[in-house]
Design a protein around this motif. Structure first.
Motif, PDB file in Angstrom:
ATOM      1  N   ASN A 307       3.049  -0.210  -1.439  1.00 43.51           N
ATOM      2  CA  ASN A 307       1.739   0.075  -2.003  1.00 43.51           C
ATOM      3  C   ASN A 307       1.619   1.590  -2.223  1.00 43.51           C
ATOM      4  OD1 ASN A 307      -1.055   0.798  -2.080  1.00 43.51           O
ATOM      5  ND2 ASN A 307      -1.520  -1.274  -1.369  1.00 43.51           N
ATOM      6  N   GLU A 309      -0.891   3.527  -2.571  1.00 44.24           N
ATOM      7  CA  GLU A 309      -1.889   4.226  -1.733  1.00 44.24           C
ATOM      8  C   GLU A 309      -1.270   4.553  -0.360  1.00 44.24           C
ATOM      9  OE1 GLU A 309      -5.779   4.006  -2.427  1.00 44.24           O
ATOM     10  OE2 GLU A 309      -4.876   4.182  -4.414  1.00 44.24           O
ATOM     11  N   ASP A 310      -0.501   3.577   0.173  1.00 40.22           N
ATOM     12  CA  ASP A 310       0.173   3.825   1.464  1.00 40.22           C
ATOM     13  C   ASP A 310       1.171   4.971   1.331  1.00 40.22           C
ATOM     14  OD1 ASP A 310      -1.236   1.701   2.470  1.00 40.22           O
ATOM     15  OD2 ASP A 310       0.418   0.259   2.292  1.00 40.22           O
ATOM     16  N   ILE A 312       0.987   7.496  -0.690  1.00 42.28           N
ATOM     17  CA  ILE A 312       0.273   8.785  -0.770  1.00 42.28           C
ATOM     18  C   ILE A 312      -0.191   9.241   0.611  1.00 42.28           C
ATOM     19  CG2 ILE A 312      -1.871   9.827  -1.634  1.00 42.28           C
ATOM     20  CD1 ILE A 312      -1.317   8.106  -4.152  1.00 42.28           C
ATOM     21  N   SER A 323      -0.201  11.535  -6.094  1.00 39.29           N
ATOM     22  CA  SER A 323      -1.343  10.742  -6.563  1.00 39.29           C
ATOM     23  C   SER A 323      -0.837   9.427  -7.150  1.00 39.29           C
ATOM     24  CB  SER A 323      -2.067  11.591  -7.614  1.00 39.29           C
ATOM     25  OG  SER A 323      -2.528  10.816  -8.655  1.00 39.29           O
ATOM     26  N   THR A 324      -1.739   8.434  -7.234  1.00 38.01           N
ATOM     27  CA  THR A 324      -1.331   7.202  -7.924  1.00 38.01           C
ATOM     28  C   THR A 324      -1.577   7.331  -9.412  1.00 38.01           C
ATOM     29  OG1 THR A 324      -3.497   6.265  -7.494  1.00 38.01           O
ATOM     30  CG2 THR A 324      -1.700   5.540  -6.062  1.00 38.01           C
ATOM     31  N   VAL A 330      -9.610   6.926  -8.511  1.00 41.03           N
ATOM     32  CA  VAL A 330      -9.456   6.633  -7.085  1.00 41.03           C
ATOM     33  C   VAL A 330     -10.830   6.344  -6.473  1.00 41.03           C
ATOM     34  CG1 VAL A 330      -8.889   7.711  -4.868  1.00 41.03           C
ATOM     35  CG2 VAL A 330      -7.315   7.912  -6.766  1.00 41.03           C
ATOM     36  N   GLN A 333     -11.953   2.926  -7.054  1.00 41.22           N
ATOM     37  CA  GLN A 333     -11.176   1.888  -6.362  1.00 41.22           C
ATOM     38  C   GLN A 333     -10.776   0.755  -7.286  1.00 41.22           C
ATOM     39  OE1 GLN A 333     -10.698   1.469  -2.613  1.00 41.22           O
ATOM     40  NE2 GLN A 333     -10.839   3.677  -2.764  1.00 41.22           N
ATOM     41  N   THR A 350       0.505  -1.666  -8.232  1.00 39.34           N
ATOM     42  CA  THR A 350       0.246  -1.217  -6.846  1.00 39.34           C
ATOM     43  C   THR A 350       1.350  -0.297  -6.308  1.00 39.34           C
ATOM     44  OG1 THR A 350       1.034  -3.358  -6.160  1.00 39.34           O
ATOM     45  CG2 THR A 350      -1.297  -2.967  -5.835  1.00 39.34           C
TER      46      THR A 350
END
Ligand code: PLP
Length: 391
Positions: A307, A309-310, A312, A323-324, A330, A333, A350
């Protein structure tokens, strides 16, 4: 102590020392209101004129074609809504075309236009994130007031065929706006050569201060203002000017123009080194976006089975800022609308990570980043329910 590594230059950049030096007098002794007749006012008026020349020079425009705004978002709003409102009142046109991969600063004003009774078409993109000229041809009608397609995408870095799209829009009698927030100062951008009618820029993406930006409005073009009041900026953007911000933005444009070739060389070499290392050292990873028409500082990957986010958070724990994609989305969401439009699956979205480079980054930083990234990806995959697929 380990030095932090900043790989999020598409989100924002530090203000250059030379820029700070130019801004300082306008925060202290040269505080006059540019609308005042006395010498204090004349000093700040002169500073704004100089900044206007510098911003115009960066994009091959005339100073009179530059309207200062509070940043890229306001420039986009002014372009889209200002042009659409004018075309409706002057010509009765109520159709706007944009793309699915625009920044929210363009998409949200377009949605607002829909609420106001306009028709808006959203163009699809290829798997590399490029708008197809034939799709634009098919969407244009006699009623089309404006086409807005970004110069370069903020997430995957794909550079659009702006000149060609603009020519097609003009042939059908529509105006053309491009959001060049990620392009101006990072690749050559010439408003006259592109022949665009409107072009948005932002200061904080090119080592200028936050809260300053500009809209290029082709000479002779009328649009409606969004902010009404004292009539500053040729009646297009009322409100006492952000003099230190404008001065800083002007200096940042001057520096960007001077350093463009060195910048492009440095970041593109580093980017290619990064891309090569990731593909060699991290299995089940993929570069997203175009390999040909791409911003020199952008690398955007999918790491399957993890993932983003994980990633980052773990990178941040290791003093690496990434960053994603868009810093703005962000907060909302939401999964990236850009990657969705490129046809990515949920898993591909993701697992995405954006690394954007600057003159300050070094090869040693890339080596450390890839080493850390490789071990984090391994660790996260070991915890994943799909670990057998990717280990
Ligand atoms: N347009 C694009 C393509 C961007 O990347 C951004 C910022 O990330 C903006 C507009 C908004 O610019 P600003 O932050 O100056 O409002």
């Amino acid at each position: 102590m380990v030095e932090r590594i900043y790989l999020d230059s598409a989100a924002s950049t530090p203000v250059a020392d030379e820029v700070i030096q130019e801004m300082l007098p306008y925060l202290k002794q040269q505080f006059g209101n540019p609308s005042s007749i006395h010498s204090f006012g004349r000093e700040t008026t002169r500073a704004i004129q100089q900044a206007r020349r510098r911003v115009a020079d960066l994009i091959g425009a005339k100073p009179s074609e530059i309207t200062f705004t509070s940043g890229g978002t306001e420039a986009d709003n002014l372009a889209v809504k200002g042009a659409a409102e004018y075309a409706k009142s002057a010509l009765g046109k109520r159709h706007v075309i944009t793309s699915y991969i625009e920044h929210d600063a363009v998409l949200e004003p377009c949605r607002d236009l829909e609420r106001l009774g306009y028709d808006v078409n959203y163009l699809p993109v290829t798997a590399q994130g490029s708008v197809r000229p034939e799709d634009l041809k098919g969407a244009l009608t006699k009623n089309t007031a404006l086409v807005s397609v970004m110069h370069a995408n903020n997430e995957v870095g794909t550079i659009q065929p702006v000149k060609e799209l603009c020519r097609i829009a003009h042939k059908a009698g529509a105006l053309f706006h491009t959001d060049a927030v990620q392009a101006a100062g990072k690749i050559p951008v010439d408003a006259k050569d592109l022949a665009v009618d409107l072009l948005s820029m932002s200061s904080h993406k090119i080592n200028g201060p936050k809260g300053a930006g500009a809209l290029y409005i082709r000479h002779g073009l009328d649009i409606m203002p969004l902010i009404h009041g004292g009539g500053q900026e040729s009646e297009l953007r009322s409100g006492t000017e952000n003099v230190p911000g404008i001065v800083g933005f002007g200096k940042a444009c001057e520096l960007a123009a001077k350093n463009l070739a060195a910048y492009q060389k440095h970041v593109s070499e580093l980017r290619d080194y990064l891309i090569g290392k990731v593909s060699q050292e991290i299995a089940h990873s993929r570069l997203n976006g175009s390999t040909i028409s791409r911003l020199p500082a952008n690398a955007h990957f999918t790491f399957f089975g993890v993932n983003g986010e994980d990633l980052i958070i773990k990178l941040d724990e290791n003093d690496i800022a990434a960053s994603t994609g868009s810093a703005c989305s962000v907060k909302k969401q939401k999964p990236s609308h850009v990657l969705k439009a490129m046809g990515f699956s949920y898993e591909e979205i993701t697992g995405s990570l954006r690394l954007t480079l600057s003159m300050q980054n070094t090869k040693e930083e890339i080596d450390r980043t890839v080493a850390v990234l490789s071990s984090i990806v391994r660790e996260l995959r070991a915890l994943s329910p799909f670990k057998s697929k990717y280990t």
